[in-house]
Design a protein around this motif. Structure first.
Motif, mmCIF file in Angstrom:
data_model
loop_
_atom_site.group_PDB
_atom_site.id
_atom_site.type_symbol
_atom_site.label_atom_id
_atom_site.label_comp_id
_atom_site.label_asym_id
_atom_site.label_seq_id
_atom_site.Cartn_x
_atom_site.Cartn_y
_atom_site.Cartn_z
ATOM 1 N N VAL A 10 4.820 4.059 -10.435
ATOM 2 C CA VAL A 10 3.443 4.451 -10.130
ATOM 3 C C VAL A 10 2.644 3.220 -9.726
ATOM 4 N N ASP A 11 1.867 3.329 -8.657
ATOM 5 C CA ASP A 11 0.955 2.245 -8.290
ATOM 6 C C ASP A 11 -0.211 2.837 -7.500
ATOM 7 N N ILE A 12 -1.378 2.200 -7.613
ATOM 8 C CA ILE A 12 -2.549 2.630 -6.841
ATOM 9 C C ILE A 12 -2.349 2.334 -5.363
ATOM 10 N N ASP A 13 -1.487 1.357 -5.064
ATOM 11 C CA ASP A 13 -1.197 0.944 -3.692
ATOM 12 C C ASP A 13 0.325 0.829 -3.565
ATOM 13 N N ASP A 25 -5.243 -7.568 -3.329
ATOM 14 C CA ASP A 25 -4.889 -6.567 -2.318
ATOM 15 C C ASP A 25 -3.369 -6.453 -2.214
ATOM 16 N N THR A 26 -2.806 -5.549 -3.014
ATOM 17 C CA THR A 26 -1.346 -5.405 -3.114
ATOM 18 C C THR A 26 -0.679 -5.175 -1.760
ATOM 19 N N GLY A 27 -1.319 -4.398 -0.897
ATOM 20 C CA GLY A 27 -0.670 -4.011 0.352
ATOM 21 C C GLY A 27 -0.721 -5.050 1.458
ATOM 22 N N LYS A 29 1.960 7.482 -5.784
ATOM 23 C CA LYS A 29 0.739 6.728 -5.507
ATOM 24 C C LYS A 29 -0.382 7.313 -6.354
ATOM 25 N N HIS A 30 -0.872 6.548 -7.313
ATOM 26 C CA HIS A 30 -1.815 7.129 -8.271
ATOM 27 C C HIS A 30 -2.608 6.012 -8.962
ATOM 28 N N ASP A 31 -3.859 6.330 -9.280
ATOM 29 C CA ASP A 31 -4.736 5.432 -10.033
ATOM 30 C C ASP A 31 -4.614 5.791 -11.510
ATOM 31 N N VAL A 32 -4.045 4.895 -12.311
ATOM 32 C CA VAL A 32 -3.777 5.247 -13.712
ATOM 33 C C VAL A 32 -5.059 5.314 -14.557
ATOM 34 N N ARG A 33 -6.211 5.006 -13.951
ATOM 35 C CA ARG A 33 -7.477 5.258 -14.655
ATOM 36 C C ARG A 33 -7.764 6.759 -14.726
ATOM 37 N N ASN A 85 -12.674 -2.103 -9.311
ATOM 38 C CA ASN A 85 -11.318 -2.037 -8.786
ATOM 39 C C ASN A 85 -10.555 -3.338 -9.022
ATOM 40 N N TYR A 86 -9.225 -3.200 -8.975
ATOM 41 C CA TYR A 86 -8.307 -4.341 -8.971
ATOM 42 C C TYR A 86 -8.763 -5.321 -7.881
ATOM 43 N N ILE A 87 -8.888 -6.613 -8.220
ATOM 44 C CA ILE A 87 -9.532 -7.531 -7.265
ATOM 45 C C ILE A 87 -8.572 -8.068 -6.192
ATOM 46 N N ILE A 138 4.725 1.325 -14.577
ATOM 47 C CA ILE A 138 3.303 1.440 -14.239
ATOM 48 C C ILE A 138 2.863 0.206 -13.459
ATOM 49 N N GLY A 139 2.140 0.385 -12.346
ATOM 50 C CA GLY A 139 1.713 -0.761 -11.533
ATOM 51 C C GLY A 139 2.942 -1.466 -10.991
ATOM 52 N N ALA A 140 3.780 -0.711 -10.281
ATOM 53 C CA ALA A 140 5.137 -1.167 -9.933
ATOM 54 C C ALA A 140 5.163 -2.308 -8.915
ATOM 55 N N GLY A 141 4.072 -2.545 -8.199
ATOM 56 C CA GLY A 141 4.001 -3.694 -7.275
ATOM 57 C C GLY A 141 4.994 -3.573 -6.144
ATOM 58 N N SER A 142 5.975 -4.489 -6.109
ATOM 59 C CA SER A 142 6.980 -4.465 -5.036
ATOM 60 C C SER A 142 8.227 -3.718 -5.460
ATOM 61 N N ALA A 184 4.911 -1.784 -18.340
ATOM 62 C CA ALA A 184 3.729 -2.156 -17.542
ATOM 63 C C ALA A 184 3.582 -3.670 -17.625
ATOM 64 N N ARG A 185 3.777 -4.356 -16.480
ATOM 65 C CA ARG A 185 3.678 -5.825 -16.476
ATOM 66 C C ARG A 185 2.499 -6.262 -15.625
ATOM 67 N N LEU A 186 1.600 -7.046 -16.208
ATOM 68 C CA LEU A 186 0.447 -7.615 -15.502
ATOM 69 C C LEU A 186 -0.374 -6.516 -14.835
ATOM 70 N N VAL A 187 -0.550 -5.425 -15.544
ATOM 71 C CA VAL A 187 -1.332 -4.300 -15.041
ATOM 72 C C VAL A 187 -2.536 -4.059 -15.954
HETATM 73 C C1 LIG Z 1 -0.486 -8.239 -10.713
HETATM 74 S S1 LIG Z 1 0.263 -6.862 -9.961
HETATM 75 C C2 LIG Z 1 1.766 -6.697 -10.918
HETATM 76 C C3 LIG Z 1 2.820 -5.909 -10.202
HETATM 77 C C4 LIG Z 1 4.128 -5.735 -10.974
HETATM 78 N N1 LIG Z 1 3.930 -4.975 -12.194
HETATM 79 C C5 LIG Z 1 4.732 -7.082 -11.305
HETATM 80 O O1 LIG Z 1 4.600 -7.561 -12.422
HETATM 81 O O2 LIG Z 1 5.342 -7.690 -10.384
HETATM 82 C C6 LIG Z 1 -0.698 -5.484 -10.533
HETATM 83 C C7 LIG Z 1 -0.219 -4.149 -9.957
HETATM 84 O O3 LIG Z 1 -0.982 -3.087 -10.545
HETATM 85 C C8 LIG Z 1 -1.421 -2.218 -9.520
HETATM 86 N N2 LIG Z 1 -2.662 -1.566 -9.991
HETATM 87 C C9 LIG Z 1 -3.870 -2.154 -10.164
HETATM 88 N N3 LIG Z 1 -4.767 -1.252 -10.586
HETATM 89 C C10 LIG Z 1 -4.107 -0.069 -10.685
HETATM 90 C C11 LIG Z 1 -4.488 1.243 -11.071
HETATM 91 N N4 LIG Z 1 -5.753 1.504 -11.443
HETATM 92 N N5 LIG Z 1 -3.562 2.236 -11.058
HETATM 93 C C12 LIG Z 1 -2.281 1.973 -10.672
HETATM 94 N N6 LIG Z 1 -1.852 0.747 -10.303
HETATM 95 C C13 LIG Z 1 -2.753 -0.267 -10.316
HETATM 96 C C14 LIG Z 1 -1.614 -3.116 -8.316
HETATM 97 O O4 LIG Z 1 -1.625 -2.406 -7.081
HETATM 98 C C15 LIG Z 1 -0.426 -4.058 -8.452
HETATM 99 O O5 LIG Z 1 0.738 -3.537 -7.851
#
Ligand SMILES: C[S@@+](CC[C@H](N)C(=O)[O-])C[C@H]1O[C@@H](n2cnc3c(N)ncnc32)[C@H](O)[C@@H]1O
Length: 270
Positions: free
Chosen positions: A78-81, A18-20, A96-100, A14-16, A57-61, A114-117
């Motif tokens: 879309v984000d896992i959290d 804790d987004t929430g 709310k979805h796990d893109v894996r 898992n993502y290491i 993808i991985g929308a964060g905040s 998709a940034r930093l995802v």
């Molecule tokens: C480093 S943060 C970047 C957030 C945002 N894209 C930004 O640049 O500000 C990574 C994001 O990816 C999400 N994430 C990690 N693994 C994921 C997965 N398997 N499916 C969907 N989202 C995921 C995290 O919850 C987090 O919001």
């Protein structure tokens, strides 16, 4: 209520971070303060259509989702959290979805970002292929990630602090990060990957700057160090080292290079 993550085996960890959590919120704020401006530049350099359908993808905040929503037709975020996806424009839809497990939404999309995802997800090659397939003809794929370029210190209170900085970078980037599925070599291959996938007009922007103690870059290092504390301790860091490192990250006399950010884009032919 906090999101519950589905367990994965050692190969698909898992993502290491804790987004929430509160630390997760500050993490996303620091990232936005550091790289929203270059990200905006990448996203709009080819022009944005007011009717475009976008996928974040991985929308964060949701900072980028909101920015896109103000300039395009609609955004699926879309984000896992999704705990931080709260203050959003009416034309942002949250999933709310796990893109894996696939993208969690059907295409086609005119713009996918998709940034930093992908750097965080071991299944990044498979997800990349799914993102390409979800593009509409003429659609733009934009992927931003950090690289592993060494973060040289520029000034530090003492030689011991320089050594501590080097040790924390080593433990974070060469021990804890790779064990948690993070790749700092992936970003350098994104342009070639887009070209091989048949995308055209492939372009990469490189952005980097220095950071001083107490400002967003160093505060992000401190934040990530706190979030990864159990992993760093297991990797051999001592509580005293962690405490001094976090103090150093608030000391304005410490300066160093921040991460190199690569933002690569490509277009699906019509
Ligand atoms: C480093 S943060 C970047 C957030 C945002 N894209 C930004 O640049 O500000 C990574 C994001 O990816 C999400 N994430 C990690 N693994 C994921 C997965 N398997 N499916 C969907 N989202 C995921 C995290 O919850 C987090 O919001």
């Amino acid at each position: 209520m906090r999101a519950v993550r589905r367990p994965r085996d050692a190969a698909g960890m898992n993502y290491i971070f804790d987004t929430g959590s509160e630390l997760g919120r500050h993490h996303l704020d620091h990232l936005g303060n550091l790289i929203d401006a270059p990200t905006h530049w990448c996203l709009e350099r080819r022009g944005l259509s007011p009717t475009a359908r976008c996928l974040e993808i991985g929308a964060g905040s949701g900072r980028i989702a909101n920015w896109l929503a103000a300039r395009t037709g609609e955004v699926v975020a879309v984000d896992i959290d999704t705990a931080q996806l709260t203050d959003l424009a009416a034309n942002v839809e949250v999933r709310k979805h796990d893109v894996r497990d696939g993208l969690g939404v059907d295409g086609p999309f005119d713009l996918i970002h998709a940034r930093l995802v992908l750097m965080h997800i071991p299944e990044r090659e498979q997800i990349f292929a799914e993102l390409v397939n979800a593009l509409a003809p003429g659609g733009l794929l934009v992927i931003g990630d950090f690289t592993g370029r060494r973060l040289h210190p520029i000034s530090a209170p003492s030689a011991e602090d320089r050594a501590l900085w080097a040790r924390m970078q080593y433990l974070s980037h060469e021990v804890v990060g790779p064990a948690g599925g993070i790749s700092l070599t992936w970003a350098g291959g994104t342009a070639a990957r887009m070209t091989a996938a048949g995308l055209t007009d492939v372009h990469t922007m490189e952005y980097s700057e220095t950071t001083a103690g107490g400002t967003d870059g160093c505060l992000l290092h401190r934040n990530l160090n706190e979030q990864a504390e159990p992993l760093l301790l297991a990797a051999g860091a001592t509580p005293d080292e962690l405490a001094r490192y976090r103090e150093l990250m608030t000391d304005p006399s410490f300066t160093a290079w921040f991460y190199q950010f690569l933002c690569t884009s490509g277009v699906r032919p019509r």
